[in-house]
Design a protein around this motif. Structure first.
Motif, mmCIF file in Angstrom:
data_model
loop_
_atom_site.group_PDB
_atom_site.id
_atom_site.type_symbol
_atom_site.label_atom_id
_atom_site.label_comp_id
_atom_site.label_asym_id
_atom_site.label_seq_id
_atom_site.Cartn_x
_atom_site.Cartn_y
_atom_site.Cartn_z
ATOM 1 N N LYS A 234 34.300 8.404 60.572
ATOM 2 C CA LYS A 234 35.475 8.056 59.672
ATOM 3 C C LYS A 234 36.468 9.440 60.377
ATOM 4 O O LYS A 234 36.123 10.548 60.505
ATOM 5 C CB LYS A 234 35.439 8.533 58.253
ATOM 6 C CG LYS A 234 36.386 7.844 57.264
ATOM 7 C CD LYS A 234 35.906 8.005 56.072
ATOM 8 C CE LYS A 234 37.088 7.919 55.065
ATOM 9 N NZ LYS A 234 38.128 7.007 55.359
ATOM 10 N N GLU A 235 37.673 9.192 60.760
ATOM 11 C CA GLU A 235 38.652 10.003 61.307
ATOM 12 C C GLU A 235 38.953 11.220 60.363
ATOM 13 O O GLU A 235 39.018 11.166 59.075
ATOM 14 C CB GLU A 235 40.006 9.537 61.603
ATOM 15 C CG GLU A 235 40.621 10.069 62.750
ATOM 16 C CD GLU A 235 42.031 9.279 62.975
ATOM 17 O OE1 GLU A 235 42.936 9.901 63.302
ATOM 18 O OE2 GLU A 235 42.210 8.045 62.207
ATOM 19 N N GLY A 236 38.951 12.485 60.945
ATOM 20 C CA GLY A 236 39.340 13.729 59.991
ATOM 21 C C GLY A 236 38.254 14.298 59.094
ATOM 22 O O GLY A 236 38.676 15.204 58.482
ATOM 23 N N LEU A 237 37.313 13.619 59.136
ATOM 24 C CA LEU A 237 36.105 14.077 58.219
ATOM 25 C C LEU A 237 35.630 15.539 58.759
ATOM 26 O O LEU A 237 35.493 15.917 59.849
ATOM 27 C CB LEU A 237 34.797 13.073 58.338
ATOM 28 C CG LEU A 237 34.108 12.606 56.930
ATOM 29 C CD1 LEU A 237 34.973 12.256 55.818
ATOM 30 C CD2 LEU A 237 32.915 11.962 57.495
ATOM 31 N N SER A 238 35.402 16.281 57.572
ATOM 32 C CA SER A 238 34.882 17.856 57.934
ATOM 33 C C SER A 238 33.284 17.779 57.623
ATOM 34 O O SER A 238 32.525 18.686 58.254
ATOM 35 C CB SER A 238 35.483 18.686 57.058
ATOM 36 O OG SER A 238 34.933 18.875 55.838
ATOM 37 N N ARG A 239 32.802 16.922 56.797
ATOM 38 C CA ARG A 239 31.329 16.854 56.503
ATOM 39 C C ARG A 239 30.656 15.919 57.071
ATOM 40 O O ARG A 239 31.099 14.759 57.447
ATOM 41 C CB ARG A 239 31.011 17.051 54.973
ATOM 42 C CG ARG A 239 31.837 17.680 54.095
ATOM 43 C CD ARG A 239 31.763 19.233 54.459
ATOM 44 N NE ARG A 239 30.475 19.680 53.956
ATOM 45 C CZ ARG A 239 29.877 20.921 54.780
ATOM 46 N NH1 ARG A 239 30.570 21.316 55.785
ATOM 47 N NH2 ARG A 239 28.815 21.313 54.634
ATOM 48 N N CYS A 240 29.066 15.995 57.210
ATOM 49 C CA CYS A 240 28.365 14.811 57.746
ATOM 50 C C CYS A 240 27.555 14.312 56.532
ATOM 51 O O CYS A 240 27.097 15.023 55.752
ATOM 52 C CB CYS A 240 27.449 15.343 58.970
ATOM 53 S SG CYS A 240 28.420 15.902 60.195
ATOM 54 N N HIS A 241 27.215 13.080 56.339
ATOM 55 C CA HIS A 241 26.513 12.575 55.402
ATOM 56 C C HIS A 241 25.233 11.783 55.664
ATOM 57 O O HIS A 241 25.506 11.009 56.621
ATOM 58 C CB HIS A 241 27.351 11.811 54.465
ATOM 59 C CG HIS A 241 28.498 12.361 53.813
ATOM 60 N ND1 HIS A 241 28.782 12.830 52.671
ATOM 61 C CD2 HIS A 241 29.772 12.618 54.655
ATOM 62 C CE1 HIS A 241 30.071 13.326 52.621
ATOM 63 N NE2 HIS A 241 30.561 13.318 53.703
ATOM 64 N N VAL A 242 24.118 11.756 55.312
ATOM 65 C CA VAL A 242 23.083 11.035 55.591
ATOM 66 C C VAL A 242 22.391 10.591 54.376
ATOM 67 O O VAL A 242 22.393 11.108 53.230
ATOM 68 C CB VAL A 242 21.822 12.192 56.073
ATOM 69 C CG1 VAL A 242 20.821 11.269 56.901
ATOM 70 C CG2 VAL A 242 22.398 13.118 57.216
ATOM 71 N N LEU A 243 21.982 9.284 54.298
ATOM 72 C CA LEU A 243 21.392 8.660 53.416
ATOM 73 C C LEU A 243 20.018 7.658 53.652
ATOM 74 O O LEU A 243 20.320 7.052 54.635
ATOM 75 C CB LEU A 243 22.629 7.426 52.845
ATOM 76 C CG LEU A 243 22.169 6.642 51.605
ATOM 77 C CD1 LEU A 243 21.663 7.136 50.465
ATOM 78 C CD2 LEU A 243 23.335 5.384 51.622
#
Lengths: 407, 414
Positions: A234-243
């Motif tokens: 996703k463009e412009g995201l500051s965090r990384c998410h893991v599921l």
């Protein structure tokens, strides 16, 4: 604790009534729990359950949308509704003197007129809601991951739908969906707090007794997950998410209590395994575990969000916990029970909290657990029970999903 | 009815007995907060609030956490703009244990150096995560630009301030703020006031001194338009203008007016912007107030193509309200506020928090009946008079997204 009992009844057309009167309460709550949601939609209908939920506030044969809005205001109802993959719920809390009027209003709302102009206007609001959630990374990840995890199984259907699917929904499609799903045998009318059960029953017969009978049904074919790895950007995201996701109990499996405790032990916001390994150490800013129970299937999830520099470390911790779900002590289990019981009691002190617990319990399991019984169930879970539950579901086929900033 | 007692060390204890529930909740407010952080250390109070949970007295971080969890006590320690707040909610059997743990955290926190880096990392991540939450970010950015120093400090702290905070800063802040004078402990639930006061006297003994006051509030700037460029699906619109502060004679008029603008689904903003035009999903206004100031904030999120029409409609609603309120509209707003109050205050947590805030802001505790009466007494004339004093035309605006909006020409301010 005041002895409070749960009462039930069924109207001739199949509408089930459920109530837990509590005269000490200063308010009362009512909810219609409809067993219909995203999983009951055909692909071209994607988003229709949620759209229809909005339309319930948009007018009936005898009330315009504005009438409903103003009447809710006059009664001071704190009303709301939600749609999930599994159900659609309309609910509200009022001061006791307005209970009867609110019951009449809410019952009328459940037979919407679906006026074309209102339909067209509300479609715009839904499209705005889709845009709003596009800007929420956590939601974006779960929506995409559930779809891919369930790989075409209806449990993975999107609640909001897409801009394309919602744009394509017509009033006629909605009328048909309503006729197919909003049948009395597929609905529970539930009340809690300060109200009179006898009068509630009589009013329910008067207000809903003429709703036409029928069987709604649902495809509850089970689901066997395979192991998937997928990355979304996703463009412009500051965090990384893991599921991480794997199979867990369904709404009707007895192992639900064991898994609920397992998720508290694993991912609670305080004192859990994920807390100590990721939050306390400051390598992730969010982490949690959840068991998402559906009809006929369910999944157990581990989740974390972090900055790019710690992504690998965080993934490693999640995977390690996924591989060793039973690494906890008797004390860990006892603390999880104490926290869970305390939360259930506190939530049960609010009529709205009790309403949700009762309605959902009955919707899926046709059981009327008093607060006391629920607590006893939780207390009875042993370490061996959790071990047996984990063995039953295997917890060895994990899928991993990531949401990362676009490079 | 709340029972209020000042302990020998000046800690105020407020107790509301609610017999038919099983739970109890309390809030401990201490002076300080982000406005009181040293200038180059904005966010130090957030570090302190986190750090007191990492061990106190003879208990190390894990033992403290386990002691709460084993009794099912949910607890939270936080620093807000103008205070520290320690909250607990639990089953009433464990009240003595909970108070003892809270007292340990404020009187003898261990403040371990080795936990500092991980706490800073958490707080910095929280600041970074703001970029991924446009609606929250719009409101934080607006507060930064609109409020006077130091009330414009972000409640999530500042990157540089948090990075620069040392353990020495934390210890100094704790010595300055974690004191009983000016602090309040508010308890509500299945308890006996006499017992609570006795317990509090016991666990908070050997503790004295007074926390810092609140800096002077210098007033709001002239209306301005701010824009922050950002790539998101929606454009965020946030408006703000001065309103009645807590304790002002037209405070309740401001509350009822907000009910007319934004109450339930019948508020004018919701009806005009969402129901009639379908311009957005999320729209609301809020009246916020402290002892120092009051504001109205209006928020809407919408797709960029429809944003100008959304803003124009919001301004139309705000400026069109004076002289157009009907009796029915007024009564509906009042009924709604009162019912939300009654229903919302059924939880012990809500009661404890309201009583604590009342005391904090005004030095007394209102009963629900008193608030109800004040709300019911508000007339249309009161609201019109209030609008004379606080015109929405004095609003400043912030847009966050891919497009800057035009403010209507008559928004020149005073």
């Amino acid at each position: 604790m005041t002895e409070i009992t749960v009462k039930t009844d069924v109207l001739e057309n199949g509408l089930r009534l459920l109530g837990e009167p509590n005269p000490a309460s200063k308010s009362a709550s009512i909810g219609f729990f409809v067993k219909t949601g995203a999983r009951d939609e055909d692909p071209q209908e994607s988003g229709i359950s949620h759209f229809l939920e909005h339309m319930m506030f948009k007018g009936t044969e005898k009330r315009s949308a504005m009438d409903i809005t103003l009447e809710l205001g006059t009664l001071g109802v704190q009303a709301n509704a939600y749609t999930s993959e599994e159900s659609t719920v309309f609910y509200g809390a009022v001061i006791p003197e307005y209970f009867q009027k609110f019951q009449e209003l809410l019952s009328d709302m459940l037979r919407p007129a679906l006026v074309q102009e209102e339909f067209d206007m509300e479609k715009k609001v839904i499209l705005e809601e889709i845009a709003l959630y596009q800007d929420r990374p956590h939601f974006y990840l779960f929506e995409n991951a559930l779809r891919d995890y369930y790989g075409g199984h209806p449990a993975g259907n999107s609640v909001l739908g897409t801009v394309e699917s919602v744009s394509g929904i017509t009033r006629e499609m909605m009328v048909n969906y309503f006729k197919r799903r909003y049948l009395p045998s597929n609905i529970i009318l539930c009340a809690s707090g300060n109200f009179d059960w006898q009068r509630f029953k009589e009013d329910s017969q008067k207000l809903c007794g003429s709703w036409e009978k029928g069987q709604a049904g649902r495809d509850v074919t089970g689901f066997k997950p395979s192991s998937i790895q997928k990355v979304y950007y996703k463009e412009g995201l500051s965090r990384c998410h893991v599921l991480l996701m794997t199979a867990g109990p369904s709404v009707s499996d007895d192992e639900r209590y064991a898994f609920t405790l397992l998720s508290v032990i694993t991912g609670d916001s305080s004192g859990s395994r994920l807390y100590w390994q990721l939050i306390d150490s400051g390598i992730a800013d969010g982490a949690g575990a959840d068991n998402d129970e559906r009809e006929g299937t369910g999944c157990f999830m581990l989740y974390a969000s972090t900055g790019g520099e710690n992504l690998d470390k965080v993934s490693e911790v999640l995977r390690k916990i996924a591989a060793t779900p039973l690494e906890f002590s008797e004390d860990d289990l006892n603390r999880a029970k104490a926290k869970l019981i305390s939360r259930i009691v506190k939530s049960g002190e609010l009529p709205l909290g009790r309403l949700m617990a009762l309605g959902n319990e009955w919707l899926y399991r046709q059981k009327k657990h008093s607060l006391k019984e629920t607590i006893e169930r939780i207390k009875a879970v042993s370490q061996r029970d959790i071990q047996a539950a984990v063995e039953k579901f295997g917890l060895n086929t994990w899928s991993e999903f990531r949401l990362l900033p676009e490079e | 009815m709340a029972i209020i007692e000042k302990l020998a060390n000046d800690l105020v204890v407020i107790v509301e007995e609610i017999d038919h529930l099983e739970s109890v909740a309390y809030n401990l407010f201490l002076r300080g907060g982000v406005v009181n952080d040293p200038e180059e250390r904005v966010g130090a109070s957030l570090v302190l609030a986190e750090l007191i949970g990492r061990g106190a007295g003879e208990l190390d971080s894990r033992a403290l956490s386990d002691a709460f969890d084993a009794r099912g006590i949910s607890h939270q320690e936080a620093s807000s703009l103008n205070r520290y707040v320690l909250r607990c909610s639990l089953l009433s059997d464990y009240l003595s244990d909970a108070l003892e743990l809270t007292a340990k955290m404020v009187k003898q926190p261990r403040l371990p150096q080795e936990e500092l880096a991980s706490i800073k990392s958490l707080l910095i991540q929280d600041i970074e995560a703001l970029k991924d939450n446009p609606s929250r970010r719009a409101l934080v950015e607006l507060a930064k630009l609109y409020f006077p120093v130091p009330f414009n400090r972000p409640v999530i702290g500042e990157l540089e301030g948090i990075n620069a905070t040392s353990l020495k800063d934390i210890v100094a802040l704790k010595e300055q703020c974690f004191l009983p004078g000016g602090a309040v402990l508010s308890v509500a639930g299945k308890v006996k006031a006499s017992r609570v006061i006795k317990e509090a006297g016991k666990v908070f003994t050997g503790w004295s001194g007074e926390g810092p006051g609140i800096p002077d509030f210098k007033g709001f700037p002239k209306p301005q338009a701010y824009h922050i460029d950002s790539n998101s699906a929606q454009l965020q619109i946030a408006l703000i203008y001065p309103s009645a502060k807590f304790g002002d004679h037209d405070y309740y008029a401001a509350k009822v007016l907000n009910g007319i603008l934004s109450g339930g689904m019948f508020g004018r903003l919701f009806i005009e912007v969402r129901e009639k035009k379908g311009l957005c999903y999320s729209i609301y206004s809020r009246h916020g107030s402290t002892a120092e100031y009051g504001t109205v904030t209006v928020y809407a999120g919408t797709t960029p193509e429809r944003a100008q029409e959304t803003l124009d409609t919001i301004i139309e609603v705000l400026t069109g309200i004076k002289g157009t309120i009907s009796d029915e509209e007024l009564e509906r707003a009042k009924a709604n506020i009162v019912s939300a109050l009654v229903i919302g205050e059924e939880s012990t947590g809500a009661r404890a928090a309201s009583n604590a805030s009342d005391w904090w802001t005004s030095g007394r505790v209102r009963t629900l009946d008193e608030i109800k009466e004040k709300i019911f007494n508000v007339t249309i004339e009161d609201i019109n008079r209030h609008l004379e004093a606080y015109s929405p035309l004095n609003c400043s605006i912030l847009t966050l997204g891919s497009r800057r909006l035009e403010l209507p020409v008559d928004n020149k301010g005073e």
